[in-house]
Motif scaffolding. Sequence first.
Motif, short mmCIF file in Angstrom:
data_model
loop_
_atom_site.label_atom_id
_atom_site.label_comp_id
_atom_site.label_asym_id
_atom_site.label_seq_id
_atom_site.Cartn_x
_atom_site.Cartn_y
_atom_site.Cartn_z
N SER A 8 0.82 -1.22 0.00
CA SER A 8 0.00 0.00 0.00
C SER A 8 0.85 1.27 0.00
N ALA A 9 2.05 1.19 0.54
CA ALA A 9 2.94 2.35 0.58
C ALA A 9 3.49 2.69 -0.80
N LYS A 11 1.76 2.44 -3.56
CA LYS A 11 0.61 2.70 -4.43
C LYS A 11 0.75 3.99 -5.25
N HIS A 12 1.46 4.99 -4.72
CA HIS A 12 1.57 6.28 -5.40
C HIS A 12 2.91 6.45 -6.13
N GLY A 13 3.63 5.35 -6.28
CA GLY A 13 4.84 5.38 -7.08
C GLY A 13 6.13 5.65 -6.32
N TYR A 14 6.06 5.81 -5.02
CA TYR A 14 7.27 6.03 -4.23
C TYR A 14 7.82 4.69 -3.72
N ILE A 70 5.80 0.69 7.33
CA ILE A 70 5.40 1.83 6.50
C ILE A 70 4.23 1.37 5.63
N PHE A 71 3.10 2.08 5.76
CA PHE A 71 1.91 1.67 5.02
C PHE A 71 1.38 2.73 4.07
N HIS A 72 1.94 3.96 4.12
CA HIS A 72 1.44 5.06 3.28
C HIS A 72 2.60 5.96 2.91
N CYS A 73 2.69 6.30 1.63
CA CYS A 73 3.78 7.15 1.15
C CYS A 73 3.28 7.86 -0.11
#
Length: 89
Positions: A8-9, A11-14, A70-73
Amino acid sequence: MKLIFLPSAAKHGYTEADALSAMKNHMYEIHGFDKSRTAGLPATTLHIGTTENGDIIEVLSHHIAPDVIIFHCMKLRGKTLARVYALNS
């Protein structure tokens, strides 16, 4: 310490390296930023910092000594920054 970078971290390409850079070079670090949405996990920690490319990102994690999950980035959002300012005023 074991670092766990959840899918999930990413998910936005980082990447995990981006998250680590932001955590090491943070402008803000707030423990207990939000309640966990997952039963049994501690409150989240927010890091706002820069990637090696200079992007300013927000990283959310759970710290369960000695591990960090780390679950969100993602790129820093205005609403996240507004909450940081509200907490610090």
